[in-house]
Write an enzyme that holds these catalytic residues in place. Sequence first.
Site, PDB file in Angstrom:
ATOM      1  N   SER A 121       0.842  -1.207   0.000  1.00 31.05           N
ATOM      2  CA  SER A 121       0.000   0.000   0.000  1.00 31.05           C
ATOM      3  C   SER A 121       0.867   1.244   0.000  1.00 31.05           C
ATOM      4  O   SER A 121       0.450   2.294  -0.469  1.00 31.05           O
ATOM      5  CB  SER A 121      -0.841   0.076   1.271  1.00 31.05           C
ATOM      6  OG  SER A 121      -1.649  -1.016   1.411  1.00 31.05           O
ATOM      7  N   HIS A 142      -2.369  -3.599  -6.402  1.00 32.28           N
ATOM      8  CA  HIS A 142      -2.847  -3.161  -5.085  1.00 32.28           C
ATOM      9  C   HIS A 142      -4.353  -3.333  -4.928  1.00 32.28           C
ATOM     10  O   HIS A 142      -5.140  -2.616  -5.534  1.00 32.28           O
ATOM     11  CB  HIS A 142      -2.454  -1.677  -4.864  1.00 32.28           C
ATOM     12  CG  HIS A 142      -2.802  -1.155  -3.513  1.00 32.28           C
ATOM     13  ND1 HIS A 142      -3.262   0.125  -3.294  1.00 32.28           N
ATOM     14  CD2 HIS A 142      -2.768  -1.752  -2.303  1.00 32.28           C
ATOM     15  CE1 HIS A 142      -3.490   0.280  -2.005  1.00 32.28           C
ATOM     16  NE2 HIS A 142      -3.197  -0.835  -1.393  1.00 32.28           N
ATOM     17  N   GLU A 154      -5.427  -1.436  -8.210  1.00 30.97           N
ATOM     18  CA  GLU A 154      -4.486  -0.536  -8.873  1.00 30.97           C
ATOM     19  C   GLU A 154      -3.351  -1.368  -9.472  1.00 30.97           C
ATOM     20  O   GLU A 154      -2.746  -2.185  -8.768  1.00 30.97           O
ATOM     21  CB  GLU A 154      -3.916   0.462  -7.869  1.00 30.97           C
ATOM     22  CG  GLU A 154      -4.972   1.406  -7.316  1.00 30.97           C
ATOM     23  CD  GLU A 154      -4.467   2.318  -6.210  1.00 30.97           C
ATOM     24  OE1 GLU A 154      -4.953   3.447  -6.113  1.00 30.97           O
ATOM     25  OE2 GLU A 154      -3.577   1.907  -5.431  1.00 30.97           O
TER      26      GLU A 154
END
Length: 506
Positions: A121, A142, A154
């Site tokens: 993250s 992600h 992501e």
Amino acid sequence: MTSIYQTVGIVGAGAMGRGIAQIAAQAGSHVKLFDIQNGAASQAMQALEQQWDKLLEKSKITAEQTSDYKQRVHACATLQDLADCDLVIEAVVERLDIKQSLFAEIEALVKPKAVLVTNTSSLSVTAIASALKRPEQFAGFHFFNPVPLMKVVEVIAGLKTATPICDDLAIFAQQMGHQPVMAQDTPGFIVNHAGRAYGTEALRIASEGITDFATIDRILRDQVGFKLGPFELLDLTALDVSHPVMEAIYKQYYEEPRYRPSVITAQRLAGGVVGKKVGEGFYTYVNGVAQVPPEPATPILADMPPVWVSTRAVRRAELLQLLKDLGANIETGVSPSAHALSIVAPLGFDVTTVAIIERLDPARTIGIDMLIDDQLTKRRVLATNPATRADMRDAAHALFARDGKPVSVIRDSGGFVTQRVVAHIVNIACDICQQGICTPKDLETAVTLGLGYPMGPLMMGNKFGPTELLEVLFNVQTVYGDPRYRPSPWLRRRGALGLSLMHVED
Ligand code: NAD
């Protein structure tokens, strides 16, 4: 279904690893789970099997699917067992040194064509890849918690990532039922970067004593349509998670003032008052239910003064119509009479500044936030200045509450609550576009799915007016002299030209 990656290895069988394993198996991949902790991978497998049994009970999946999915997941005893994987997804502890050495080990044992990805993250994808021999086959992937329900992922390109790797990951995301968004490797990527505005600006407003936490939550829910106010959200996420994220992004962007964290959350974290999970956060929780302080009662008045509206008020015609509908005695002179309540509706400027510039008696001057059309909001927000008389404040409160719409009265602040928070959200979103971190379209998708906002931040900017929000930022910056409010060039140019914030130059 045939998955683009036949065999997928997942390293780290915690909250994220098992969620990713679930959707990868559902997409048709064979999933190999490995965790350094003895028994953790088998436990995760059992949890997955129970999860699929529950979905079967609820008729969300068929018996055939249930047995297919179960057959596709395997717990592995050693990292070596991942040697035949086409894709390895890492979801272990968030530490650069551990991730780097783990990937070096994985790279040495998998096929040369295998793709390796991290679910980090907050770490740099490029930094993790720097320990690899084939950084072009490495990317960020992600996911959000809980993975099966948060339908966005992501796909992050490190400096050396080959484009086809990201394209394939995007296809795999879709096969798993998720919406891929493509991001450059920058702190917080898209979602955690865009999410910096809501909480930090609300905290800033609270730290200035403008109003209390519950009122800020009510205003942003009722005026803008957020499902949760910023303090309800912080309580849900818990400060032990969100405060370090605020600090990390601020530090990684070399103390960019827009992302400055708050001493409020630092102190609450230190004191263990972290949120709902401990029963104590910005709200106190009894049996999991937030104890929300009641709203101040609407004052009851014997006499209502006449009302005068500034000629420079935003949405002046609408404001006058509203006052007429509320049965106000409206003055039409160029300046207010000696007894009138003066109403100003600034963008970005505080009520104090407006009263001085317009030569109004501050004791009888009140501000109203008219950024958003009154018909589109479920609450009106008024602001006093330090000299406003209590009888004038009560008169304004009673008048604007006459039709039953809730009214909040706050202290003077350049930009009220909604103007400041919305302008901050839109400004940070515009800067994400300016930096080319992602396309405007992916930004909208990522924020709507990843943060649950009522609309994407650029759409929000378009709805409330890029020109108006630009004015808010310019004026708030003047009031506070704080570079945190300087407009992003993306907003400045489009706002000045009256263009949509989604407008992309050739
Ligand atoms: P977690 O603590 O629930 O699980 C981590 C697992 O990794 C544990 O089971 C642990 O035993 C295992 N592990 C640790 N070191 C290992 C190693 N060297 N090899 C193999 N297994 C190892 O953590 P999580 O919440 O699932 O987070 C995992 C990753 O995902 C982190 O990088 C985190 O930043 C990221 N992430 C978390 C969230 C979230 O909301 N939890 C959201 C997005 C991304």
